[in-house]
Design a protein around this motif. Structure first.
Motif, mmCIF file in Angstrom:
data_model
loop_
_atom_site.group_PDB
_atom_site.id
_atom_site.type_symbol
_atom_site.label_atom_id
_atom_site.label_comp_id
_atom_site.label_asym_id
_atom_site.label_seq_id
_atom_site.Cartn_x
_atom_site.Cartn_y
_atom_site.Cartn_z
ATOM 1 N N CYS A 114 0.720 -1.268 0.039
ATOM 2 C CA CYS A 114 -0.080 -0.005 0.263
ATOM 3 C C CYS A 114 0.764 1.368 -0.088
ATOM 4 N N ASN A 115 0.445 2.157 -0.752
ATOM 5 C CA ASN A 115 1.310 3.544 -0.467
ATOM 6 C C ASN A 115 1.172 4.088 1.286
ATOM 7 N N ILE A 116 2.464 4.768 1.067
ATOM 8 C CA ILE A 116 2.422 5.498 2.105
ATOM 9 C C ILE A 116 1.366 6.203 1.941
ATOM 10 N N LYS A 117 0.522 6.872 2.843
ATOM 11 C CA LYS A 117 -0.702 7.804 3.796
ATOM 12 C C LYS A 117 -0.535 8.780 4.059
ATOM 13 N N TRP A 118 0.222 9.634 2.569
ATOM 14 C CA TRP A 118 0.640 11.418 2.827
ATOM 15 C C TRP A 118 -0.299 12.268 3.305
ATOM 16 N N LYS A 119 0.450 13.035 4.494
ATOM 17 C CA LYS A 119 -0.717 14.208 4.525
ATOM 18 C C LYS A 119 -0.578 15.003 2.821
ATOM 19 N N GLU A 120 -1.744 15.510 3.014
ATOM 20 C CA GLU A 120 -2.277 16.458 2.035
ATOM 21 C C GLU A 120 -1.128 17.688 1.437
ATOM 22 N N SER A 121 -0.996 18.271 2.389
ATOM 23 C CA SER A 121 0.522 19.442 2.271
ATOM 24 C C SER A 121 2.072 18.397 2.144
ATOM 25 N N THR A 122 2.307 16.941 2.382
ATOM 26 C CA THR A 122 3.444 16.419 2.029
ATOM 27 C C THR A 122 4.618 16.190 0.670
ATOM 28 N N PHE A 123 2.767 16.073 -0.780
ATOM 29 C CA PHE A 123 3.506 16.460 -1.687
ATOM 30 C C PHE A 123 2.299 16.620 -2.512
#
Length: 190
Positions: free
Chosen positions: A181-190
């Motif tokens: 599973c992809n790492i669940k990035w915070k919206e402001s991270t990428f």
């Protein structure tokens, strides 16, 4: 769940330093505190990913087999817990205890450590030698959850890398990316 492959950080990369809270011991621990003079396994995992759930018992077996040989194991979760509360610190502690982890399970709330390691998926594995130089990155083995791949979980790829490092031999250059599973990035991270 978006199936994602690991980024395959370049071999020889020096392990990025970090200091993170350990959900198991409730202490703040650093790479300098946890590293081994022989080999250090760093794995990015989480509580809910079916790929992690598929291999969690093998992670415990690996630690059981290699910690007595001087190998350090460090698990890190970097998922956005606002969107995935089941991956929060309290749940991490329960998951580690129920699974039988004998190694720290660190919480990377700001996701900076995952970015420094170019981690992309769970699980994502890195093996560093005694000088903290990357010698292996990629998959645990060729198994996958459910009917996607009926091969058994053996940890063969990671075990091969650890055996080579412990024997002062070169790790095979044939290394396959991890997948999960992809790492669940915070919206402001990428």
């Amino acid at each position: 769940m978006a199936r994602t492959e690991s980024n395959m950080l370049p071999i020889g990369t020096l392990a990025p330093a970090f200091t993170l809270p350990d959900t198991v011991s409730d202490k703040t621990l650093s790479l300098a505190d946890l590293r081994s003079e022989k080999a250090t396994v760093i794995m990015f995992i989480c509580n809910h990913c079916p790929y992690v759930l598929h291999v969690k018992d093998e992670l415990v077996r690996l630690a059981h087999d290699y910690q007595p040989k001087g190998v350090a194991f460090i698990a890190i979760s970097s998922n956005d817990v606002e969107q995935y509360p089941q991956d929060g610190p309290e749940a991490m502690k329960i998951f580690a205890q129920e699974t039988g982890f004998t190694f720290p399970y660190l919480y990377n709330e700001n996701q900076e450590v995952a970015k420094a390691y170019e981690a992309a998926c769970t699980p994502d594995f890195y093996v560093f030698d005694g000088e903290l130089k990357l010698r292996y990155r990629g998959r645990l083995d060729e198994s996958r959850p459910k009917v996607e791949n009926p091969k058994p979980v053996t940890g063969s790829d990671l075990r091969g890398a650890l055996n080579a490092i412990l024997a002062n031999q070169l790790v095979s250059e044939i290394q396959y990316p991890s997948m999960g599973c992809n790492i669940k990035w915070k919206e402001s991270t990428f």
